[in-house]
Structure formats: C-alpha cells, structure tokens
Scaffold this motif. Sequence first.
Motif, short mmCIF file in Angstrom:
data_model
loop_
_atom_site.label_atom_id
_atom_site.label_comp_id
_atom_site.label_asym_id
_atom_site.label_seq_id
_atom_site.Cartn_x
_atom_site.Cartn_y
_atom_site.Cartn_z
N UNK A 61 0.87 -1.07 -0.11
CA UNK A 61 0.09 -0.12 0.15
C UNK A 61 0.91 1.20 -0.14
N UNK A 62 0.52 2.25 -0.98
CA UNK A 62 1.18 3.67 -0.96
C UNK A 62 1.23 4.17 0.28
N UNK A 63 2.33 4.80 0.81
CA UNK A 63 2.40 5.93 1.81
C UNK A 63 1.29 6.81 1.73
N UNK A 64 0.81 7.10 3.05
CA UNK A 64 -0.06 8.26 3.37
C UNK A 64 0.86 9.49 3.61
N UNK A 65 0.72 10.58 2.90
CA UNK A 65 1.22 11.82 2.94
C UNK A 65 0.57 13.06 3.52
N UNK A 66 1.33 13.79 4.33
CA UNK A 66 0.58 14.86 5.32
C UNK A 66 1.51 15.88 5.08
N UNK A 67 0.80 16.89 4.52
CA UNK A 67 1.46 18.23 4.36
C UNK A 67 0.91 19.09 5.54
N UNK A 68 2.01 19.60 6.19
CA UNK A 68 1.98 20.85 7.24
C UNK A 68 2.08 22.10 6.64
N UNK A 69 1.00 22.71 6.67
CA UNK A 69 0.61 24.10 5.63
C UNK A 69 0.31 25.00 6.63
N UNK A 70 0.61 26.06 6.54
CA UNK A 70 -0.22 27.62 7.13
C UNK A 70 0.65 28.55 6.61
N UNK A 71 -0.17 29.50 5.77
CA UNK A 71 0.43 30.62 5.10
C UNK A 71 0.88 31.72 6.20
N UNK A 72 0.70 31.83 7.38
CA UNK A 72 0.89 32.55 8.43
C UNK A 72 2.30 31.93 8.99
N UNK A 73 3.41 32.84 9.12
CA UNK A 73 4.46 32.19 9.83
C UNK A 73 4.33 32.22 11.19
N UNK A 74 5.20 31.43 11.81
CA UNK A 74 5.01 31.12 13.13
C UNK A 74 3.98 30.54 13.86
N UNK A 75 3.40 29.62 13.17
CA UNK A 75 2.32 28.84 13.79
C UNK A 75 2.67 27.38 14.25
N UNK A 76 3.91 27.36 14.31
CA UNK A 76 4.75 25.94 14.69
C UNK A 76 4.60 24.68 13.71
N UNK A 77 4.67 25.36 12.39
CA UNK A 77 4.54 24.20 11.34
C UNK A 77 5.70 23.12 11.42
N UNK A 78 7.06 23.55 11.53
CA UNK A 78 7.97 22.72 11.55
C UNK A 78 8.05 22.03 13.15
N UNK A 79 7.79 22.41 13.96
CA UNK A 79 7.87 21.70 15.46
C UNK A 79 6.59 20.60 15.21
N UNK A 80 5.62 21.10 14.80
CA UNK A 80 4.37 19.89 14.38
C UNK A 80 5.01 18.86 13.70
N UNK A 81 5.61 19.00 12.56
CA UNK A 81 6.16 18.22 11.59
C UNK A 81 7.25 17.04 12.13
N UNK A 82 8.23 17.75 12.68
CA UNK A 82 9.20 17.08 13.52
C UNK A 82 8.51 15.95 14.51
N UNK A 83 7.67 16.53 15.46
CA UNK A 83 7.13 15.49 16.28
C UNK A 83 6.19 14.44 15.65
N UNK A 84 5.49 14.85 14.72
CA UNK A 84 4.57 14.20 14.19
C UNK A 84 5.23 13.04 13.49
#
Length: 214
Positions: free
Chosen positions: A1-24
């Motif tokens: 089965x193909x991988x599930x792809x999750x994109x962490x996206x938010x047009x506003x900076x400082x929302x914690x995208x990278x923090x969520x991406x790393x921990x997730x």
Amino acid sequence: MAAKVFTVAQQKGGAGKTTIACHLAVALAAGGKQVAIVDIDPQKSLARWHEQREAALGKGQTGLHLTAVSGWRTQGEVDKLVRTMDFVVIDSPPHAETEARIAVRAADLVILPVQPSPMDLWAIQPTLDLAKAEKVPVLLVFNRMPSRGLLAEEMMAQAKTRGVPIAKTSVGNRVGFAASLNTGRAIGEFAPSSRGTREIAALAREVQRTAMRA
C-alpha cells in the motif's frame, strides 16, 4: 500500500509548522514504520533539526529519511517516496503560494496548525482555499494552547464556524517541545512520560484515522 502523505501547511509564519512536523514524524515512526520528512521551506529548519538528530543519534540511526528539495521538485520526490515509505510528512513554506500549492496537491491530508489568537485564525483562510481548490481534506490542529483561558475557548468556537474539521487533540504550549528539538530529538524521546508526549501520540493516531477516512 502506498504511503500516506501529510502536508503541514499554514500561510502565516510562526504557527509552529516545523515543530508539528518534527514531532509528528517521530511519533509516526514509532513501532518501526518507515517515515520520510520532506523540507521545501527555504529556511530549511526541518533539515537543520535532522542534522542535529544525526549528530545525536548517528547517521542512519535517526529513524527518518530526509529529503530537502525546492518546491517544484516536490511532487516527483513524493512520488518516489510513497513506493517505499509508510508515511511522508512535508513541511511547506509560508508566504509562497506556488510551493505551498505543490505541497498541498501532493498530500492525502493537510495538517493546518493554528495558534489560539484572532490573527492566527484569520490567517487560515488562504490555506483552506488552497486545499479546497486542490480537493485535499484539511485537519485544523490548535497548537501552543494554554492550559486554560476564555480566549482559547472562543477561538475554538470561532474555528468551528469555518466548517473545517478540527482535531480533537490540541497541542499545549510546552517548553519540552522546543527543548527536545534543540537536542535533535522529539518530545517522546526527550520526556517520554510528559503530557506533551501523550498529546503528540494522540495527534499521530488521529491524523492516521482521518487520512484513512478521507
């Protein structure tokens, strides 16, 4: 089965995208799952964290596969990764509509982090519009939530009027998230018995369930 792809996206900076991406990503890798992280943000914060992780754990011992690419190459890289991975987590850039569109288009689910403030909530609309145009489902995740407060409750209530699914799991405003990233780890490795660890584990389960239903 193909991988599930999750994109962490938010047009506003400082929302914690990278923090969520790393921990997730680390939470998804628990139990031996194959997880790729894709950094298309020009700041390359996700890639720098992975460098820290390699320094701490050793090359080839991070439990994650890193790809750092420019936005236009994202779809091709994801197409390769889904053949061998269980999950792919993309950290997309703010204020870059073309690259964000490509990252959203590649996803099975867009994870949209938002802090409990009026300006952050107002700023989610461009990402919602982008996901709608690309016909990709969205899961809104409240991030850096205070332990209590009327404002957070009010922001939750306002978000529900947007008609977008909101994660049952919110992520607290905890120093352990930043402290763990500084060591190249995630909070589940840095403070395994902490409340933050439980929040991220619950979010990872919820994200997987949502993607399966989408």
